[in-house]
Design an enzyme around this catalytic site. Structure first.
Site, PDB file in Angstrom:
ATOM      1  N   CYS A 139     -16.199  37.343  -4.478  1.00 46.36           N
ATOM      2  CA  CYS A 139     -16.568  36.379  -3.434  1.00 46.36           C
ATOM      3  C   CYS A 139     -17.207  37.031  -2.211  1.00 46.36           C
ATOM      4  O   CYS A 139     -17.798  36.342  -1.387  1.00 46.36           O
ATOM      5  CB  CYS A 139     -15.342  35.567  -3.027  1.00 46.36           C
ATOM      6  SG  CYS A 139     -14.642  34.616  -4.395  1.00 46.36           S
ATOM      7  N   ASN A 175     -14.459  26.395  -4.494  1.00 49.33           N
ATOM      8  CA  ASN A 175     -14.737  27.819  -4.308  1.00 49.33           C
ATOM      9  C   ASN A 175     -15.791  28.220  -5.332  1.00 49.33           C
ATOM     10  O   ASN A 175     -15.515  28.282  -6.528  1.00 49.33           O
ATOM     11  CB  ASN A 175     -13.441  28.608  -4.506  1.00 49.33           C
ATOM     12  CG  ASN A 175     -13.621  30.106  -4.346  1.00 49.33           C
ATOM     13  OD1 ASN A 175     -14.733  30.633  -4.404  1.00 49.33           O
ATOM     14  ND2 ASN A 175     -12.520  30.818  -4.164  1.00 49.33           N
ATOM     15  N   HIS A 229     -16.447  32.467   3.677  1.00 47.14           N
ATOM     16  CA  HIS A 229     -16.270  32.171   2.252  1.00 47.14           C
ATOM     17  C   HIS A 229     -15.318  30.988   2.092  1.00 47.14           C
ATOM     18  O   HIS A 229     -14.204  30.994   2.629  1.00 47.14           O
ATOM     19  CB  HIS A 229     -15.706  33.399   1.540  1.00 47.14           C
ATOM     20  CG  HIS A 229     -15.112  33.103   0.203  1.00 47.14           C
ATOM     21  ND1 HIS A 229     -15.788  32.421  -0.780  1.00 47.14           N
ATOM     22  CD2 HIS A 229     -13.881  33.389  -0.313  1.00 47.14           C
ATOM     23  CE1 HIS A 229     -15.009  32.290  -1.838  1.00 47.14           C
ATOM     24  NE2 HIS A 229     -13.847  32.873  -1.582  1.00 47.14           N
TER      25      HIS A 229
END
Length: 308
Positions: free
Chosen positions: A109, A264, A234
Site C-alpha cells: 500500500c 482499500n 492511504h
C-alpha cells in the site's frame, strides 16, 4: 525547473459493490461493516480483469487533455498480470509508447509513493523528464471472499499521475521512505492461498509510522504540519484514517476520506484518493499537499509537494 504533478486520473471497475453483497459471501453483518469499518461500497474487478486494464484506463484518464508524452512508466502493484514481465510493459504497449522505459514496484500500500520516489529520482538524474506513475491492483483476486475479517475491506482500482517540469519552488519537495522486514508477516499473500493479516499489529504500525514518516518528509521539505492544505492518506479504512488524522491534529477538511466508497485499493489507494480529492475540490496553485501511506512489509512513505 523542478518536477511536479501536472495531471491526475483514476479508474474504478464496474458498479459499486454494497455491504449486502459482501456480507452474503463472507457472513459479516452489513451493519457491522458500516459501523465498525466505515465502508458501504467498493469496486470489484471481474475475475479475468487485470491490473494492466485498470492501469491503462487510469493512465488514459490522466493523459486526457494534457499535452505531455510520458518518457517513463512506473507501475506500483502487488497483483501483476504475470510474475514476468512487468505489468508496466503491458501498459506501455497498450498506451502505444514503444521504447519508453517501464518497470514495476512492489511496496504494497506504500507502493505508489515508492514509485513516485523512483520516478522523481530519475528526473533528477536526467534519465526522464515526464514520467507516468501508476498505482493499480486487483486485490480482491487474492482476498478470500468468505473471510469476514478481510473481504469487506478491499476494493480494486487504479490511479495515475503524470509528472512534468514545473517552476522552481513548486512540485515534489521531498519524499521519505521506510521499511521494517521483521514485520513482514503482519500482512502477506502466500505463494498459494489467500491474503492474511494481523489487523491489530498493522493498525499499530500505521498509528506509529504514519505520523513519523509524514514529519520526516516535512522536515526534509523544510515545511510544518500547520502549513499543509491537504493530506492524502492511504485509505486503509475510514475509521483508521480518521484516527490517524486526529492523532496528528489534522481536521476533516485537510484529510479527505474516500475509503467508504472505494474500499482499500492497495497500491492504487493514494493516487485514487488524490484524483478524487482533486475532483471534489480542485487543488489550487501553491497548495501544500502531503501523501502518506503505510503498507505491508511493513513499509511506509510520505511525499510533500507544492501544487502547480
Amino acid at each position: 525547473m523542478t518536477t511536479g504533478i501536472v495531471s491526475v486520473g483514476l479508474h474504478l471497475p464496474g458498479a459499486p459493490v454494497g455491504n449486502d453483497s459482501v456480507a452474503e459471501a463472507s457472513g459479516a453483518d452489513p451493519a457491522w461493516i458500516q459501523d465498525r469499518i466505515g465502508m458501504h461500497a467498493r469496486h470489484h474487478a471481474a475475475p479475468r480483469q487485470t491490473a494492466t486494464e485498470l492501469a491503462v484506463a487510469a493512465a488514459e484518464s490522466a493523459l486526457t487533455g494534457v499535452a505531455v508524452t510520458p518518457d517513463l512508466i512506473v507501475v506500483a502493484t502487488v497483483t501483476p498480470d504475470r510474475p514476468v514481465p512487468a505489468t508496466a510493459c503491458f501498459v506501455q504497449e497498450r498506451l502505444g509508447l514503444a521504447g519508453v522505459p517501464a518497470f514495476d514496484v512492489n511496496a504494497a500500500c506504500s507502493g505508489f509513493i515508492y514509485a513516485l520516489s523512483c520516478a522523481h529520482g530519475m528526473t533528477l538524474a536526467a534519465h526522464a523528464r515526464t514520467p507516468l506513475v501508476i498505482g493499480a491492483d486487483t486485490f480482491t483476486h487474492v482476498v478470500d471472499p468468505t473471510d469476514r475479517r478481510t473481504a469487506p475491506l478491499f476494493g480494486d482500482g487504479a490511479g495515475a499521475v503524470q509528472l512534468g517540469p514545473v517552476p522552481a519552488g513548486y512540485g515534489i519537495l521531498a519524499v521519505e521512505l521506510w521499511a521494517e522486514g521483521s514485520q513482514a508477516m503482519y500482512a502477506t499473500v502466500p505463494r498459494e492461498g489467500w491474503f492474511a493479516m494481523d489487523g491489530r499489529s498493522v493498525s499499530g504500525v500505521v498509528m506509529d509510522m504514519g505520523p513519523k514518516i509524514l514529519q520526516a518528509a516535512l522536515d526534509r521539505a523544510g515545511a510544518r504540519l500547520d502549513q499543509l492544505d491537504r493530506v492524502i492518506v492511504h485509505q486503509a479504512n475510514p475509521r483508521l484514517v480518521r484516527r490517524l488524522a486526529e492523532h496528528v491534529g489534522l481536521g476533516e477538511d485537510q484529510v479527505p476520506t474516500y475509503g467508504s466508497v472505494t474500499g482499500n485499493t492497495a497500491s492504487a489507494s493514494v493516487p485514487v484518493a488524490l484524483a478524487m480529492a482533486d475532483r471534489e475540490r480542485p487543488f489550487r496553485r501553491g497548495d501544500l499537499v502531503a501523501l502518506v501511506a503505510v503498507g505491508a512489509g511493513m513499509t511506509a512513505g510520505a511525499a510533500v509537494l507544492r501544487w502547480y
